[in-house]
Write an enzyme that holds these catalytic residues in place. Structure first.
Site, PDB file in Angstrom:
ATOM      1  N   ASP A   1      -8.650  -5.467  -6.168  1.00  0.00           N
ATOM      2  CA  ASP A   1      -8.328  -4.498  -5.639  1.00  0.00           C
ATOM      3  C   ASP A   1      -9.298  -2.691  -6.272  1.00  0.00           C
ATOM      4  O   ASP A   1      -7.928  -2.919  -7.324  1.00  0.00           O
ATOM      5  CB  ASP A   1      -6.518  -3.792  -5.215  1.00  0.00           C
ATOM      6  CG  ASP A   1      -6.367  -2.440  -4.420  1.00  0.00           C
ATOM      7  OD1 ASP A   1      -7.096  -2.044  -4.764  1.00  0.00           O
ATOM      8  OD2 ASP A   1      -5.316  -2.536  -4.085  1.00  0.00           O
TER       9      ASP A   1
ATOM     10  N   SER B   1      -0.023  -1.518   0.035  1.00  0.00           N
ATOM     11  CA  SER B   1      -0.094  -0.256   0.206  1.00  0.00           C
ATOM     12  C   SER B   1       0.916   1.389   0.153  1.00  0.00           C
ATOM     13  O   SER B   1       1.449   1.543  -0.355  1.00  0.00           O
ATOM     14  CB  SER B   1      -1.025   0.070   1.249  1.00  0.00           C
ATOM     15  OG  SER B   1      -2.036   1.047   0.896  1.00  0.00           O
TER      16      SER B   1
ATOM     17  N   HIS C   1      -7.394  -6.087  -2.083  1.00  0.00           N
ATOM     18  CA  HIS C   1      -6.119  -4.148  -0.885  1.00  0.00           C
ATOM     19  C   HIS C   1      -5.931  -5.229   0.252  1.00  0.00           C
ATOM     20  O   HIS C   1      -6.896  -4.913   1.242  1.00  0.00           O
ATOM     21  CB  HIS C   1      -6.393  -3.640  -1.261  1.00  0.00           C
ATOM     22  CG  HIS C   1      -5.430  -2.047  -0.818  1.00  0.00           C
ATOM     23  ND1 HIS C   1      -4.826  -1.503  -1.585  1.00  0.00           N
ATOM     24  CD2 HIS C   1      -4.951  -1.370   0.251  1.00  0.00           C
ATOM     25  CE1 HIS C   1      -3.813  -0.984  -1.005  1.00  0.00           C
ATOM     26  NE2 HIS C   1      -3.949  -0.975  -0.030  1.00  0.00           N
TER      27      HIS C   1
END
Length: 512
Positions: free
Chosen positions: A433, A212, A489
């Site tokens: 995601d 991330s 994610h």
């Protein structure tokens, strides 16, 4: 004692980010060069004293509340001080490889946010234990072994960073105020100090890993290592490469990739996508206030995708009322200092069967007194609350964090410079995601103008397609990009078996 002047804004930061324990604070700068007059013997004595000082803040954890019996792996926790006068105290969890710690790679793992705790990555993504949801309650979470932990293949340091993340803290209000470049430097200095105290891992192949938002911070740490290795008198770190999952890398490009991704996933019609692309010119982030047609398109787009669960577009959204109930539950639990869970009158939280429910267990567990004692978090700071992600640090498009300046917008140029090194890179994306869509990641990778060694093709686990991969190279630099089919994610949380298989194959060979 000198008087310290604290501004109102700093007082706000203190009220939301109280420092944790000053237990076993580090007193020395390990990497300050000694003068030429200091003898080699004095230098060795100095390093010995420093090492002993660091050792005082390390603890072997043999058991954990919620887990029956001794842990079947080696877990160490501790604090290491960095920054001016070691004002920043970074907390870590170190887990030795369950394979061959002497030969297996060493990895420093950084969880995104910024401000999300390493314990979140450990519990929900790649660590050796997680929650047994079938047996757990919020009053009494139960742990179980994760058979797909990345510690099957590597020794991993899970680091709470920056200060204010997890159990990491600062000893002064000024030290809580940080940014991307400072965060990277603190992580680099932490790594050097940790290696001094764990010299048996100095020769292990080192990989930096993160997901991330660490797509912004981690490449800067890689660059600091390369810069430091040039110092003839400094520590040489055996860096072999880096691993990034669902990484924010180019903030503008990653954001704008959401719209073509939504179109490809049938969340937008051809007509809506074409109109939005034409009126916004492909830029949905930096929209001029006088561009009325684009602003109208943004309203249409929000109606189509505003209620989609962005971490994984196929999963349901949780109702916010559940989070509000848990907030009350947590406050009552903390106030009563509960460790057994046999308390009447707590607000009932209904588990809804969606992803966000899983995170409630970590807050209930990490804030228990017996858990903190097991991790050796000082009793002196027992009023400090652990949160999975600290909102005063988090990156959100169009918003300024309270105590964190997001001063680096893109790290694509760092990857371009790494292409001139002897280095390996694995970049992976969950293909469902929509926080950091794989389209944006693939676009910046293609902008590096690397040669394609293996063109787009499927990779398999248990004879099933687990995703798709493409391999690039330039001289001694190799970059493998892989999608994880059905992943969100971040990908290991959704597809743990596939991601462990991906990692183990990549360690052996760049081809999955």
């Amino acid at each position: 004692m000198a008087k310290v002047n604290i501004s109102y804004s700093e007082m706000q930061i203190i009220s939301t980010m109280k420092p944790l324990s000053q237990y076993h604070l580090q007193k020395w700068n390990l990497f300050k060069k000694p003068s030429s007059q200091i003898s080699q013997m004095l230098l060795l004595v100095f390093l010995l004293i420093v090492s002993l000082d660091v050792i005082e803040s390390q603890f072997r954890v043999k058991s954990l509340p919620g887990f029956d019996g001794d842990l079947p792996f080696t877990l160490e926790t501790g604090y290491i001080g960095v920054g001016d006068l070691d004002d920043v105290q970074l907390f870590y969890y170190f887990i030795e490889s369950e394979g061959n710690p002497k030969e297996d790679p060493l990895m420093l793992w950084l969880t995104g946010g910024p401000g999300c705790s390493a314990l979140s990555g450990l519990l929900f993504e790649i660590g050796p234990f997680t929650f047994d949801y079938a047996k757990s309650t919020l009053e009494n979470p139960i742990l179980e072994i994760n058979p797909y932990s990345w510690t099957k293949a590597a020794s991993i340091i899970f680091l709470d960073q920056p200060a204010g993340s997890g159990f990491s803290y600062a000893r002064s209000p000024h030290a809580y105020i940080t940014n991307d470049t400072m965060s990277a430097m603190h992580a680099y200095n932490f790594l050097k100090k940790w290696l001094v105290d764990h010299p048996k891992f100095l020769n292990n192949a080192l990989y930096l890993g993160g997901d991330s938002y660490m797509g912004i911070v981690l490449p800067m740490i890689v660059q600091e290592i390369y810069n430091g290795n040039k110092d003839k008198e400094g520590m040489k770190i055996n860096l072999k490469g880096y691993i990034l999952g669902n990484p924010i890398t180019d903030t503008s490009g990653d954001y704008n990739a959401k719209i073509p991704f939504a179109h490809r996933m049938a969340l937008l019609s051809d007509a809506i996508y074409k109109s939005a692309n034409e009126n916004c010119h492909g830029d949905y982030l930096n929209v001029a206030p006088n561009n009325g047609p684009c602003i109208h398109e943004l309203i249409v787009l929000d109606k189509c995708i505003g209620q989609i669960y962005k971490p994984h577009i196929l999963e349901p959204q949780c109702e916010t009322t559940n989070a509000l109930k848990y907030d009350l539950f947590r406050r009552v639990l903390r106030a009563l200092d509960n460790t057994s869970g046999n308390i009447l009158g707590l607000p009932e939280v209904q588990i809804q069967g969606c992803r966000d429910d899983n995170y409630l267990y970590s807050c209930a567990w990490a804030n228990r007194r017996d858990v903190r004692e097991a991790f050796h978090i000082s009793e002196e700071f027992s009023d400090i609350e652990w949160v999975r992600c600290n909102e005063t640090l988090l990156f959100n498009y169009g918003e300024e964090a309270i105590s964190y300046t997001h001063n680096v917008l893109s790290t694509v140029d760092y990857h371009r410079r790494f292409a001139d090194k002897t280095c390996r890179a694995l970049i992976y994306s969950g293909d469902h995601d929509m926080i950091v869509p794989y389209l944006g990641t693939l676009k910046w990778i293609q902008s590096l103008n690397l040669s394609v060694l293996n063109d787009w093709r499927p990779w398999f686990v248990d004879k099933q397609v687990a995703g798709y991969m493409i391999k690039y190279s330039k001289d001694d630099y190799n970059l493998t990009f892989a999608t994880v089919k059905g992943g969100g994610h971040t990908a290991p949380e959704y597809k743990p078996k596939e991601c462990l298989t991906m990692l183990m194959r990549w360690f052996v060979n760049d081809t999955l």
